[in-house]
Write an enzyme that holds these catalytic residues in place. Structure first.
Site, PDB file in Angstrom:
ATOM      1  N   TYR A   1       7.224 -14.239 -20.674  1.00 33.91           N
ATOM      2  CA  TYR A   1       8.167 -13.633 -20.165  1.00 33.91           C
ATOM      3  C   TYR A   1       8.033 -12.044 -19.965  1.00 33.91           C
ATOM      4  CZ  TYR A   1       8.563 -11.901 -24.790  1.00 33.91           C
ATOM      5  OH  TYR A   1       8.508 -11.285 -26.211  1.00 33.91           O
TER       6      TYR A   1
ATOM      7  N   HIS B   1      13.175  10.805  15.849  1.00 35.41           N
ATOM      8  CA  HIS B   1      12.141  10.849  14.888  1.00 35.41           C
ATOM      9  C   HIS B   1      12.723  10.952  13.073  1.00 35.41           C
ATOM     10  CE1 HIS B   1       8.882  13.013  12.353  1.00 35.41           C
ATOM     11  NE2 HIS B   1       8.273  12.126  13.023  1.00 35.41           N
TER      12      HIS B   1
ATOM     13  N   ARG C   1      12.184  -4.792 -33.007  1.00 39.18           N
ATOM     14  CA  ARG C   1      10.961  -4.529 -33.683  1.00 39.18           C
ATOM     15  C   ARG C   1      11.162  -3.419 -34.942  1.00 39.18           C
ATOM     16  NH1 ARG C   1       7.964  -0.183 -29.867  1.00 39.18           N
ATOM     17  NH2 ARG C   1       9.705   1.080 -30.379  1.00 39.18           N
TER      18      ARG C   1
ATOM     19  N   ARG D   1      -1.502   4.317  26.530  1.00 38.82           N
ATOM     20  CA  ARG D   1      -0.780   4.282  25.242  1.00 38.82           C
ATOM     21  C   ARG D   1      -1.499   3.742  24.100  1.00 38.82           C
ATOM     22  NH1 ARG D   1       4.089   0.036  26.521  1.00 38.82           N
ATOM     23  NH2 ARG D   1       4.890   1.271  24.693  1.00 38.82           N
TER      24      ARG D   1
ATOM     25  N   CYS E   1       6.162  -6.095 -23.053  1.00 39.43           N
ATOM     26  CA  CYS E   1       7.355  -5.160 -22.996  1.00 39.43           C
ATOM     27  C   CYS E   1       6.927  -3.684 -22.511  1.00 39.43           C
ATOM     28  CB  CYS E   1       8.140  -4.823 -24.197  1.00 39.43           C
ATOM     29  SG  CYS E   1       7.252  -4.717 -25.719  1.00 39.43           S
TER      30      CYS E   1
ATOM     31  N   SER F   1       3.900  -9.481 -28.140  1.00 37.51           N
ATOM     32  CA  SER F   1       4.436  -8.910 -27.128  1.00 37.51           C
ATOM     33  C   SER F   1       3.338  -7.933 -26.753  1.00 37.51           C
ATOM     34  CB  SER F   1       5.817  -8.333 -27.194  1.00 37.51           C
ATOM     35  OG  SER F   1       6.410  -7.596 -26.169  1.00 37.51           O
TER      36      SER F   1
ATOM     37  N   GLU G   1      -0.837  -3.772 -29.081  1.00 41.91           N
ATOM     38  CA  GLU G   1      -0.835  -2.457 -28.301  1.00 41.91           C
ATOM     39  C   GLU G   1      -2.176  -1.746 -28.853  1.00 41.91           C
ATOM     40  OE1 GLU G   1       3.009  -0.479 -29.518  1.00 41.91           O
ATOM     41  OE2 GLU G   1       2.881  -1.539 -31.380  1.00 41.91           O
TER      42      GLU G   1
ATOM     43  N   GLY H   1       2.536  -4.382 -26.063  1.00 36.71           N
ATOM     44  CA  GLY H   1       3.196  -3.127 -25.811  1.00 36.71           C
ATOM     45  C   GLY H   1       2.189  -2.058 -24.869  1.00 36.71           C
ATOM     46  N   THR H   2       2.556  -2.374 -23.416  1.00 41.18           N
ATOM     47  CA  THR H   2       1.373  -1.897 -22.506  1.00 41.18           C
ATOM     48  C   THR H   2       1.386  -0.216 -22.460  1.00 41.18           C
ATOM     49  OG1 THR H   2       3.053  -2.153 -20.982  1.00 41.18           O
ATOM     50  CG2 THR H   2       1.281  -3.927 -21.165  1.00 41.18           C
ATOM     51  N   ASN H   3       2.555   0.225 -22.947  1.00 42.09           N
ATOM     52  CA  ASN H   3       2.396   1.926 -22.917  1.00 42.09           C
ATOM     53  C   ASN H   3       1.600   2.342 -23.791  1.00 42.09           C
ATOM     54  OD1 ASN H   3       4.599   1.412 -21.328  1.00 42.09           O
ATOM     55  ND2 ASN H   3       6.069   2.217 -22.624  1.00 42.09           N
TER      56      ASN H   3
ATOM     57  N   GLY I   1       5.136   7.752  16.478  1.00 43.84           N
ATOM     58  CA  GLY I   1       4.915   9.228  16.521  1.00 43.84           C
ATOM     59  C   GLY I   1       3.687   9.661  16.025  1.00 43.84           C
TER      60      GLY I   1
ATOM     61  N   MET J   1       0.547   8.888  17.118  1.00 44.66           N
ATOM     62  CA  MET J   1      -0.498   8.851  18.484  1.00 44.66           C
ATOM     63  C   MET J   1       0.064   9.111  19.473  1.00 44.66           C
ATOM     64  SD  MET J   1      -2.994   7.561  16.248  1.00 44.66           S
ATOM     65  CE  MET J   1      -4.206   6.781  17.157  1.00 44.66           C
TER      66      MET J   1
ATOM     67  N   ARG K   1       8.661  -4.702  18.324  1.00 46.80           N
ATOM     68  CA  ARG K   1       8.035  -4.657  16.993  1.00 46.80           C
ATOM     69  C   ARG K   1       9.000  -5.072  16.162  1.00 46.80           C
ATOM     70  NH1 ARG K   1       6.531   1.471  16.896  1.00 46.80           N
ATOM     71  NH2 ARG K   1       8.665   2.138  17.184  1.00 46.80           N
TER      72      ARG K   1
ATOM     73  N   ARG L   1      14.394  -1.498 -30.143  1.00 49.97           N
ATOM     74  CA  ARG L   1      13.800  -0.157 -30.979  1.00 49.97           C
ATOM     75  C   ARG L   1      14.657   0.261 -31.982  1.00 49.97           C
ATOM     76  NH1 ARG L   1      11.213   1.724 -25.578  1.00 49.97           N
ATOM     77  NH2 ARG L   1      13.250   1.119 -24.816  1.00 49.97           N
TER      78      ARG L   1
ATOM     79  N   LYS M   1       1.245  -2.700  19.652  1.00 48.26           N
ATOM     80  CA  LYS M   1       1.878  -2.675  20.878  1.00 48.26           C
ATOM     81  C   LYS M   1       1.298  -3.481  21.960  1.00 48.26           C
ATOM     82  CE  LYS M   1       2.920   1.618  21.433  1.00 48.26           C
ATOM     83  NZ  LYS M   1       2.490   3.047  21.708  1.00 48.26           N
TER      84      LYS M   1
END
Ligand code: ADP
Ligand code: MG
Ligand code: MG
Length: 900
Positions: free
Chosen positions: A864, A461, A624, A98, A844, A777, A758, A779-781, A107, A109, A342, A568, A29
């Site tokens: 990729y 608001h 896969r 202010r 993946c 690749s 993985e 397999g991050t899970n 909203g 302050m 702003r 899969r 402000k």
């Protein structure tokens, strides 16, 4: 800090100390006011106390040395500039106090207006402005705001004094209260403050000023401000600035007023000035929804000069700041003053339209347009809408379309009720229906899917918060009566109870009774399409899709996938015409029987692969090999026992035998840790004939499709590899199978063999198999599961506590753990590139669709990323941002990237 540290920055028509870039010191402000003053925009003069004072105050519970002198000098300067004197009977100067942090917290302050007014100078103010009624109105406002914010007398107590007088006078709004009525209110407020605090209202203006400043500093710590900061992850330590500014008065009659507006529509992005104005009113009246404001456009009739000037100034501000502005203004006897500007908060749809329009207008570059869109907000634009295709029911109410999107949920009539109804994990959709929301309702708004209010306008608001949260909101809906005490809701002639279903269409402002169906919205947003085109132009890293069936592949291709990163194969087996065959394969007690079952499955798989290759050619398709433990294909023991029971009662011997066989086999396949069990490449090693069938199906499909004139690019991927010997063994089997197929068909085709990383061991030893594969690749899970030892299926039970306690800052199954899992990936990639410079590296898994993770993967140099088709647009944008806009901020393996 010492006596010479500069704490106070002035702004006025002749002198400006600060500037727009000093947000950290002056808050948004204060910096905006300074910049406007520099641009010669009419702003009332004032000065801003820097955020360093807030930090000092919170740490030491005291003001820094030297501040007092600077404040006194600045006040003297302000009196000179403005031509009025603080604490003066004849010609008093009033100021507003202010708050304002570097990041705007709407909203959150509290601002106090008319500071400096007291019984002694009330007459002076009345003479100065020619109206005692006005002076009293200003005074009661000061008492009300100062009383509630600084002295912490409950707001409601003031409201009841005010309401009582309004009732007595038979008037509906505060603007109609008579002068004697206002005098009564002032006296009532004085009394209220005295009884509630035990002390009279501080009449001394200097006292008022320092108490107000201190209250603003204190408000940095109030609960709703803290809650907002937590919600938006804003730094606790940055602190608020305090701006002291000469008052201008919108409550001086019908040629005065207060307004708020946007240079472009914050809900749709449409490029036209938009906002609201309330005549004879001050400050927050307009957002508080006390009286219904009129559209800014109406000023063109009532105050044409003001309207033209406002348009000219705000469009200049937009050009100057190169972004859509959200501004606040006051008109005093026909003269316009800007009080705030702003960057406007906006809905996701509006953000995309404004960014693209501005790039087209050459106000910003394409890169800048891309940078401005939060990748995760794309999901919002594509979020489900109410499906009107079969039936459009009658709307039961209409309101202002304050924030787009659709919401279908159960009614809650208060923030607390919403929290309760939403459930522990926010699993139940709730619509918060209230008279009007306030900053105290934030916790309820955070869990609701949409908001409906009886009062308020497009800038109230609820509207502002909804657009910020990306939720649907309808405000000022006529005919809605919320009775919180009775816990009932009336819409027109209909009565509702908490828990009843309601449906909102935030794009048109229509409210429907009941639970209407939602439908995934078809992209069809021209600005979003443009934005995605630009993303593609600016990034060279392909985004692939995870697609398991021909249907998925078709969707992925249409959505612009540059290949399939994960197909899969087991998902093809769950279809009802295939399950019996895969079951007989599992149940086979000898190789011959198993082979028979596999022979039946082969043409089915091959047909699927053919369709997918046709759809994707010439783009690569990573297939896969079978991954899950076999028991997943069998019915559960409960199910089997139930069926067995039925078969026994029918004395169906054949069925009984079959079911008993299944039960036995199921028992023998059962594992205590199936996720670490007989799955992935371990299946191919123990049942090589399954691998042979799948590889044959893949390659025969490729040959067939090539014959038709397509250019299929099959990639065969081996899951859950831990050591080099596994992949060497399986690679040999794959290549031998391929040779057989090619010999049989008298033709060959190119194919690639790769593996998934993985398991932590595979990551750490990646160099040992780098020469065996042409791609990997991540397999991050599974890699996350195995690295943390968190079961993907059960982790919810404790992950929530971890997140609440701050033990983890993000859910590692959503946003990649850079420190641990990321370090494994980095190690693997280094080794792979060293041993096999031509290797292709991809990701993946769910993280492939998470913007922060994508940026991290890019920083690791992956070739990729693959994600679910629905996340493609978001991933595409995130990749362009990571690659083209912030590449210099990427440092290998370190947490450096936070998405805009
Ligand atoms: P918030 O951060 O809650 O928006 P502000 O500091 O912007 O609080 O103040 C709220 C409103 O008070 C402003 O929009 C404006 O209408 C009014 N206001 C603040 N300062 C002044 C002033 N010096 N003169 C007239 N009105 C003011
Ligand atoms: Mg406000
Ligand atoms: Mg404001």
């Amino acid at each position: 800090m010492n006596r010479n540290t500069k704490y106070v920055y002035r702004f006025g028509s002749l002198a400006v100390d600060g500037k727009g870039s000093m947000r950290a010191e002056l808050g948004g402000k204060g910096a905006g006011l300074a910049e406007m003053a520099l641009l010669s925009v009419p702003v009332p003069p004032g000065f801003t106390i820097s955020t360093s004072v807030c930090r000092f105050y919170l740490e030491h519970d005291n003001m820094p040395l030297g501040l007092k002198e600077q404040l006194d000098a600045s006040l003297l300067w302000l009196e000179g500039t403005h031509g009025r004197r603080f604490d003066n009977r004849q010609n008093p100067l009033l100021v507003s106090v202010r708050s304002g942090a570097a990041i705007s917290m709407p909203g959150m302050m509290d601002t106090i207006l008319n500071v400096g007014l007291n019984e002694r100078n009330l007459d002076g103010l009345a003479k100065q402005n020619g109206s005692m009624r006005f002076a009293l109105d200003s005074y009661r406002r000061l008492l009300q705001m100062f009383g509630s914010v600084v002295l912490e007398v409950p707001k409601k107590r003031f409201d009841s004094v005010l309401e009582a007088v309004k009732q007595r006078e038979g008037v509906a709004t505060d603007a109609e209260i008579s002068q004697p009525g206002l005098r009564n209110i002032v006296d009532g407020f004085h009394q209220l403050i005295l009884t509630h605090t035990g002390e009279p209202f501080p009449e001394d203006p200097q006292m008022q000023l320092s108490m107000a400043i201190e209250a603003v500093l204190q408000s940095w710590k109030n609960e709703r401000a803290q809650h907002y900061r937590r919600l938006h992850k804003i730094d606790e330590l940055s602190g608020t600035a305090v701006t002291v500014q000469a008052m201008v008065f919108g409550n001086r009659g019908m040629d005065s007023g207060t307004g708020v507006g946007f240079t472009r529509n914050p809900s749709t992005g449409f490029g036209e000035i938009f906002g609201e104005f309330l005549a004879n009113a001050q400050g927050e009246d307009i957002v508080a929804g006390i009286r219904t404001p009129t559209a800014i456009a109406a000023l063109a009739q009532t105050m044409p000069q003001v309207y033209e000037e406002l348009r000219a100034i705000t469009s200049r501000l937009e050009q100057h700041f190169r972004d859509a502005q959200d501004f606040e203004f006051t008109v005093e006897n026909g003269k316009l003053f800007l009080l705030q500007t702003r960057s406007a908060k906006r809905s996701a749809i509006a953000a995309v339209k404004i960014a693209v329009d501005m790039a087209m207008e050459k106000l910003i570059s394409k890169e800048e347009a891309l940078r401005r869109i939060k990748a995760s907000s794309i999901a919002e634009i594509l979020s489900p809408q109410i499906d009107f295709s079969s039936d459009t029911p009658e709307a039961i109410a209409h309101g202002l379309p304050a924030s787009p999107g659709s919401a279908v949920g159960r009614i809650a009539l208060s923030a607390d009720a919403a929290v309760e109804a939403a459930g522990k994990h926010g699993e139940n959709p709730v619509i918060l229906v209230t008279q009007e929301t306030t900053a105290d309702d934030i916790h309820g708004m955070a869990v609701a899917v949409g908001f409906l209010t009886a009062q308020g306008g497009a800038t109230s608001h609820a509207a502002v918060v909804a657009r910020g949260m990306g939720k649907c909101c309808i405000t000022g809906a006529k005919g809605i009566v919320v009775d919180q005490t009775k816990g009932s809701l009336q819409i027109g002639d209909l009565n509702f109870q908490p828990g009843d279903w309601l449906s909102l269409d935030g794009s048109t402002g229509r409210v429907f009774a009941g639970k209407l169906p939602l439908r995934q919205s078809e992209a069809g947003n021209p600005e979003l399409d443009t934005l995605l085109e630009w993303s593609l132009e600016l990034s060279s890293t392909p985004i692939r899709a995870n697609a398991d069936t021909p249907q998925d592949a078709a969707v992925a291709r249409r959505a612009g996938a540059q290949g399939i990163g994960l197909c899969r194969t087991e998902h093809m087996f769950f279809a009802s015409d295939r399950l019996p065959h895969i079951r007989s394969m599992i149940l086979a007690s000898n190789i011959a029987d198993r082979q028979k079952a596999l022979d039946t499955l082969l043409p089915m798989q091959q047909a699927d692969f053919e369709t997918i290759f046709r759809q994707m050619a010439p783009l690569p398709v990573t297939i896969r090999l079978l991954d899950p433990p076999l028991h997943e294909f069998l019915p559960t023991a409960d199910d089997l026992n139930h069926q067995l029971h039925l078969a026994q009662s029918r004395q169906d011997v054949h069925k009984i035998n079959e079911l008993e066989g299944l039960l036995l086999r199921g028992q023998s396949l059962a594992e205590s840790n199936p996720m670490m069990g007989h799955r992935g490449c371990r299946l191919s090693i123990t049942y090589p004939e399954i691998l042979v069938m799948q590889v044959t199906a893949i390659l025969q499909a490729a040959l067939r499709v090539e014959e038709e004139g397509f250019l299929p690019a099959p990639e065969i991927m081996v899951p859950l590899v831990a050591c080099a010997e596994e992949i060497r063994w399986l690679r040999r089997l794959i290549d031998e199978t391929a040779k057989d197929v090619f010999r049989k068909h008298g033709r060959s085709i190119e194919y690639e063999v790769g593996t998934m990383i993985e398991l932590p061991r595979a990551a750490v030893c990646a160099g040992t198999f780098a020469d065996q594969v042409s791609f990997v690749s991540f397999g991050t899970n599974d890699l996350t599961q195995m690295t943390f030892g968190f079961s993907r299926d059960d982790a919810r039970k404790y992950l929530d506590s971890y997140l609440e306690q701050g033990i983890l800052s993000d859910d590692p199954f959503i946003t990649i753990d850079q420190e641990g899992v990321g370090a494994l990936m980095e190690t693997a990639i280094r080794q792979l590139r060293l041993k096999n410079p031509k290797i292709k590296i991809g990701v993946c898994g769910e993280h492939g669709g998470d913007p922060v993770s994508i940026a991290f993967f890019k920083s690791l140099g992956v070739d990729y990323v693959s994600c679910s088709p629905a996340r493609l647009p978001m991933a595409q944008l995130a990749m362009a941002q990571a690659e083209a806009i912030l590449p210099e901020e990427h440092t290998l393996g370190r947490k450096i990237y936070s998405v805009v």
